[in-house]
Every structure is written in structure tokens, then in C-alpha cells.
Design an enzyme around this catalytic site. Structure first.
Site, mmCIF file in Angstrom:
data_model
loop_
_atom_site.group_PDB
_atom_site.id
_atom_site.type_symbol
_atom_site.label_atom_id
_atom_site.label_comp_id
_atom_site.label_asym_id
_atom_site.label_seq_id
_atom_site.Cartn_x
_atom_site.Cartn_y
_atom_site.Cartn_z
ATOM 1 N N CYS A 1 -2.231 9.665 -6.752
ATOM 2 C CA CYS A 1 -3.348 9.406 -5.845
ATOM 3 C C CYS A 1 -4.482 10.398 -6.112
ATOM 4 O O CYS A 1 -4.273 11.609 -6.052
ATOM 5 C CB CYS A 1 -2.919 9.511 -4.389
ATOM 6 S SG CYS A 1 -4.360 9.361 -3.320
ATOM 7 N N LYS B 1 0.858 -1.185 0.000
ATOM 8 C CA LYS B 1 0.000 0.000 0.000
ATOM 9 C C LYS B 1 0.895 1.237 0.000
ATOM 10 O O LYS B 1 1.898 1.281 0.718
ATOM 11 C CB LYS B 1 -0.901 -0.003 1.255
ATOM 12 C CG LYS B 1 -1.662 1.313 1.512
ATOM 13 C CD LYS B 1 -2.713 1.608 0.464
ATOM 14 C CE LYS B 1 -3.324 2.998 0.636
ATOM 15 N NZ LYS B 1 -4.227 3.365 -0.484
HETATM 16 O O1 RRO Z 1 -5.661 5.696 -0.808
HETATM 17 C C1 RRO Z 1 -6.312 6.127 -1.780
HETATM 18 O O2 RRO Z 1 -7.319 6.837 -1.653
HETATM 19 C C2 RRO Z 1 -5.901 5.816 -3.158
HETATM 20 C C3 RRO Z 1 -4.616 5.976 -3.625
HETATM 21 BR BR1 RRO Z 1 -3.190 6.490 -2.518
HETATM 22 C C4 RRO Z 1 -4.317 5.756 -4.997
HETATM 23 O O3 RRO Z 1 -3.184 5.901 -5.489
HETATM 24 N N1 RRO Z 1 -5.334 5.370 -5.789
HETATM 25 C C5 RRO Z 1 -6.598 5.204 -5.336
HETATM 26 O O4 RRO Z 1 -7.501 4.853 -6.126
HETATM 27 N N2 RRO Z 1 -6.862 5.425 -4.008
#
Ligand code: RRO
Length: 312
Positions: A130, A47
Site C-alpha cells: 500500500c 478491498k
Molecule cells: O487504500 C489505498 O490508499 C490504497 C491501497 Br491499500 C493500495 O494497496 N494501493 C493503492 O493504490 N491505494
């Protein structure tokens, strides 16, 4: 029948299978990462992490329907030190991609430096895409002015294999410009694509949004984004230096989808929404389905058809 080779090479990084998880999906906690270590996946992406642990956005923050998913997780993660010490404790049997997503450029420099200190990390996947964090800085993947200087600074100290997780682009000139920037640096790979930002899924019965953060807006994944993933992969395949590998991500739920990603130029693929729906057994199923297709088509490896999409 000849043996079908489903291994992959990401610019020299060998994966025992060309299929792995997408960052964010079931790869945050000790249990989830242990499950991935014991699974058929050809690699593990963690993650995206920050320096400090984060709880992320309020729930419900993920929703899926038959052909898609929407999320506004808000970068929940246990902090880089957790991921580094987890990896220290474990016997590693496949490549590990540490995903990094600092909230500022300075935080990203710090995190890349920290990742460089660990011998357990095969490569860094720097997440510049993100869709759900509204901090002071613009998403770097869409900031054509700042990204070049940012990556230049990273390579002043980075010694690890490093790739960049990109957002989807919807205009050829954007892909061309981004490829021109990336081609100037010793980047190992790009991962195309992160979720489509700022989608809205609604429940007409309840006359309501389906996730709580950001008034229901979030990143869209799943089958419905496959055409955008394929387009980005194929355009980047045309414009990137040939030694920069592409990891395809977006809309894969079958062996056929993997075949399509590779045909467009992907060297390996990541599974997001379908991994979330199906769980850890998805990797073995997809491997079987991919082998079945390659047998039928008489291809013995990924390299026999990678990037060979035909035009009329
Ligand atoms: O954690 C998120 O809200 C998230 C991330 Br970091 C990302 O790179 N892509 C996404 O769809 N959610």
C-alpha cells in the site's frame, strides 16, 4: 471456429475467466461486492482490510485523467469481520480473494489467522505494497531485510492458498532478490503490481494538486503504468519458481493489454483504473476483446502463449 478457452488456473485455483477486479476498486461495500458476484468477472478480490473499519483519508482522494489515475485512499474498509460475514451470507460462484493489509506485522498475522477460519475464502492476497499509509513500519514490499522473516512466520500457521501483492520495482536486482525470498515459501501467486507510489498529478489551470491527502501525492495507476507492470511481470516470470503464478495488474484497458500481460507471464489479470472508469460491464467487454485477438492469432487458450514473449 474452435472454442476459445479464457479460463485460468492460478496454481490450481480455477477461474471461469482470467479477468477480475483489482483490490480497492468497487469492492469495499456490500453493494459493490454483490455487483461483482453477479458480474462476468472470473474472481473477486475484496478491498484490502484491516482489523478495525477505517474511513480512510479526506476527500478528494481519487482523480483520473485520460491515461492515468492518482489515489490516496488511505485504506478505507469495513473491517475484516464485515467481509467474512458478508461472504458467509452469500452463495459463492467464483474464487474469492480476501485482500489483507494490516497496519503492522502483528495485525497481518492476526488477519491471516482469521481468514483461515473462513471456508468461503478461496485464497488470501496479502497486500505488502500500500503506497498511502505512513505508519511506523516501512512498506514490507520494499523491506528486503524483514520480509523473509515475516513470510516465514505467516506460513507457521497459514493453511490457505496465499499470494502477495507486490509494489513495482525499478531495478532487476530488487526483483531477483524478492523472487529468491519468495521461492523459499509455499506461495501460490504474486500480484504485480500495486500503484506506483508517490506520484504527483497537477492542474496547471488551477495551479493546484488534484487530491487533498499528502499534499497531492498518491499512487499512480492506469495506462501510463503498463510498461512498468509488464516489466515486473516478465522479470518475476523469469526468476520465480514455475509453480508460483503471476496475476498481472497495471494499465489494462483493452483485450490487447491483457494479451500483453499474459505474453509476459501472467496467468490471470486484474483491472483497476479502467474498472473504476467503466463500471461492471468492463469484464464482458474485455473478455470479448481478448477472444477476438486469440481468434485472429489462432490461439485456443492462455497457456498457448503465456510467458512466450520473444527477444530479438
Ligand atoms: O487504500 C489505498 O490508499 C490504497 C491501497 Br491499500 C493500495 O494497496 N494501493 C493503492 O493504490 N491505494
Amino acid at each position: 471456429m474452435k472454442k476459445i478457452d479464457t479460463t485460468a488456473s492460478i496454481n490450481g485455483i480455477k477461474l471461469p475467466l482470467c479477468i477480475m477486479n483489482a483490490s480497492g476498486v468497487l469492492c469495499t461495500t456490500e453493494q459493490e461486492l454483490s455487483n461483482l458476484l453477479n458480474s462476468f468477472s472470473g474472481g473477486i478480490v475484496t478491498k484490502s482490510c484491516t482489523y478495525k473499519p477505517r474511513k480512510g483519508n479526506v476527500i478528494p482522494r481519487y482523480f483520473e485523467w485520460n491515461i492515468g489515475s492518482i489515489n490516496s485512499m488511505g485504506l478505507p474498509n469495513l473491517g475484516i469481520n464485515f467481509y467474512l460475514s458478508f461472504l458467509e451470507k452469500k452463495k459463492i460462484n467464483k474464487p474469492i480473494f480476501l485482500s489483507i493489509s494490516g497496519l503492522s506485522k502483528e495485525e497481518n498475522y492476526f488477519l491471516v489467522k482469521k481468514a483461515n477460519e473462513s471456508s468461503k475464502i478461496t485464497a488470501i492476497e496479502l497486500n505488502l505494497s500500500c503506497p498511502n499509509i505512513v505508519e511506523k513500519e516501512k512498506m514490507l514490499g520494499y523491506d528486503f531485510y524483514q520480509i523473509s522473516n515475516f513470510i516465514e512466520n505467516i506460513f507457521k500457521f497459514n493453511k490457505k492458498p496465499l499470494g502477495i501483492k507486490l509494489p513495482p520495482y525499478f531495478r532487476e536486482e530488487h526483483i531477483k532478490n524478492m523472487a529468491l525470498v519468495l521461492n523459499q515459501f509455499p506461495i501460490f501467486f504474486v500480484t504485480c503490481i500495486n500503484s506506483l507510489p508517490n506520484g504527483l498529478f497537477i492542474d496547471p489551470m488551477k495551479e493546484s494538486v488534484v487530491i487533498r491527502p499528502k499534499k497531492g501525492f498518491g499512487g499512480i495507476g492506469g495506462s501510463i503504468i503498463k510498461p512498468f507492470a509488464l516489466a515486473n511481470i516478465h522479470k518475476f516470470y523469469t526468476y520465480l519458481r514455475k509453480d508460483i503464478s503471476i496475476i498481472g495488474c497495471g494499465g489494462i484497458s483493452s483485450g490487447k493489454d491483457i494479451f500483453e500481460h499474459i505474453l509476459c507471464g501472467a496467468s490471470a489479470v486484474q483491472i483497476g483504473t479502467q474498472f473504476m472508469k467503466e463500471g461492471i460491464s468492463v469484464f464482458e467487454r474485455l473478455k470479448k476483446e481478448l477472444i477476438f485477438i486469440l481468434e485472429k492469432k489462432n490461439y485456443s487458450s492462455i497457456n498457448s502463449f503465456k510467458g512466450k514473449l520473444k527477444n530479438f
